[in-house]
Design an enzyme around this catalytic site. Sequence first.
Site, PDB file in Angstrom:
ATOM      1  N   HIS A 106     -16.000   6.393   6.591  1.00 26.00           N
ATOM      2  CA  HIS A 106     -14.568   6.117   6.713  1.00 26.00           C
ATOM      3  C   HIS A 106     -13.887   7.440   7.045  1.00 26.00           C
ATOM      4  CE1 HIS A 106     -10.688   4.091   5.548  1.00 26.00           C
ATOM      5  NE2 HIS A 106     -10.354   5.371   5.596  1.00 26.00           N
TER       6      HIS A 106
ATOM      7  N   MET B 146      -6.463  14.726  14.452  1.00 26.15           N
ATOM      8  CA  MET B 146      -7.633  14.875  15.310  1.00 26.15           C
ATOM      9  C   MET B 146      -7.286  14.773  16.794  1.00 26.15           C
ATOM     10  SD  MET B 146     -10.790  15.625  15.268  1.00 26.15           S
ATOM     11  CE  MET B 146     -11.593  15.327  13.702  1.00 26.15           C
TER      12      MET B 146
ATOM     13  N   GLU C   4     -12.860   5.064  14.228  1.00 23.53           N
ATOM     14  CA  GLU C   4     -12.707   3.965  15.187  1.00 23.53           C
ATOM     15  C   GLU C   4     -12.393   4.461  16.588  1.00 23.53           C
ATOM     16  OE1 GLU C   4      -9.781   1.200  13.539  1.00 23.53           O
ATOM     17  OE2 GLU C   4     -10.751   1.411  11.574  1.00 23.53           O
TER      18      GLU C   4
ATOM     19  N   HIS D  88     -11.850   5.086  -1.394  1.00 22.77           N
ATOM     20  CA  HIS D  88     -11.916   4.287  -0.155  1.00 22.77           C
ATOM     21  C   HIS D  88     -12.647   2.965  -0.352  1.00 22.77           C
ATOM     22  CE1 HIS D  88     -11.300   8.142   2.421  1.00 22.77           C
ATOM     23  NE2 HIS D  88     -10.171   7.450   2.372  1.00 22.77           N
TER      24      HIS D  88
ATOM     25  N   ASN E  92       0.872  -1.179   0.000  1.00 23.67           N
ATOM     26  CA  ASN E  92       0.000   0.000   0.000  1.00 23.67           C
ATOM     27  C   ASN E  92       0.909   1.228   0.000  1.00 23.67           C
ATOM     28  OD1 ASN E  92      -1.775   2.057   0.504  1.00 23.67           O
ATOM     29  ND2 ASN E  92      -2.788   1.055   2.241  1.00 23.67           N
TER      30      ASN E  92
ATOM     31  N   GLU F  10      -7.937  -3.066   5.020  1.00 21.73           N
ATOM     32  CA  GLU F  10      -7.801  -3.010   3.568  1.00 21.73           C
ATOM     33  C   GLU F  10      -6.855  -4.092   3.051  1.00 21.73           C
ATOM     34  OE1 GLU F  10      -6.706   1.097   4.058  1.00 21.73           O
ATOM     35  OE2 GLU F  10      -8.374   1.761   2.807  1.00 21.73           O
TER      36      GLU F  10
ATOM     37  N   ARG G 143      -2.557  -1.919  -3.576  1.00 20.15           N
ATOM     38  CA  ARG G 143      -3.617  -0.936  -3.573  1.00 20.15           C
ATOM     39  C   ARG G 143      -3.311   0.069  -4.678  1.00 20.15           C
ATOM     40  NH1 ARG G 143      -5.097   3.331   1.188  1.00 20.15           N
ATOM     41  NH2 ARG G 143      -6.949   4.160   0.173  1.00 20.15           N
TER      42      ARG G 143
END
Length: 337
Positions: free
Chosen positions: A178, A254, A301, A153, A8, A328, A66
């Site tokens: 997501h 965040m 989450e 996504h 990824n 993923e 990915r």
Amino acid sequence: MKVIAVFNAGSSSLKFSVFRHDNLELLHKGDVDVPDSKDGHKKALNEALTWISSQKELELSVAGHRVVHGKDRAKPVKITPEVLKELQSLIPLAPLHQPHNLSIIEELAKLHPNLPQIACFDTAFHRTQPKLAEMFALPRHFYDDGVKRYGYHGISYEYIASEIPKYAKVHEKVVVAHLGNGASLCAMKDLKSVATSMGFSTLDGLMMGTRTGVLDAGVILYLQQHLKMSVEAVSDLFYHKSGLLGVSGISNDMRTLEESKKPEAREAIDLFCRMAAQQLGGLIAILGGLDALVFTGGIGEHSERVRQGIIDYFAWISPPVYVIPTNEELVIARACR
Ligand code: ADP
């Protein structure tokens, strides 16, 4: 023992995972920082391959990647020189991600020409959407030329769709949020995508770590025509300097904003929740109801505050809410097998 390697490649890191081929047990997970992309990705790839070959009993049987953009493709595809060329032609549609994804594939093909490689696309899950969900209100030849809503996504959404029945008995009408550094919503009818908040590019929809989300196109004209900003400066502003970072002036992270006492941090979080709620409301209308709301991604989450901040707008329908960690890499490993 035969193993599957999953890569990824992001703009600043290469994540790789190694799974047993027979039962998809996760054997190893690595995350290599790639400060300057092209050579960095080669180095990261070598680090991943070195790990696999240092484990005497492991034999690499297939590699999965990915890849952000698959245009109209609805399924993973085995890489051939023709497929690679086609995916390279999509670079203008995803200039920040597609080149990194493909450079790993090319490099690996040079090192192991006979190794089967599989590409899984972030756009693929959304190809079940009706045409109206993909259309912009532009003259119709733009749609035919590929200027339409692709959605992203999708690898994460595919995993969540496979998990939802374990959590929610009733799942005819579901919205999945997501929420990570990138963030989007997906409305699913019978676990298939019917609408999503990201569109032609990964800029649309929700407010994100450093991206604007939905934005009046008139602002773009104003910045270029009146403020004389260059295309590069506008691109940098929308992708890297806006969102939580731009509004707070503090951070795109965040956690940092939640810990901050500054009013700008609070306002950034409030705007994040409001934009999410506003677009979630639109998707509930498209679905004609809501059986379940699912949160995933780093923020979805882990941030109780953001989840609650969004749910508070929906006290009038009080939907069942679930938190499901995404995976993923497992979706890509399944495709490889
Ligand atoms: P990416 O889109 O890069 O994969 P992630 O899904 O890992 O990103 O999400 C990263 C975001 O999740 C960051 O904004 C981070 O602050 C946030 N996050 C992670 N853990 C927490 C937590 N415990 N509380 C609040 N936010 C969190």
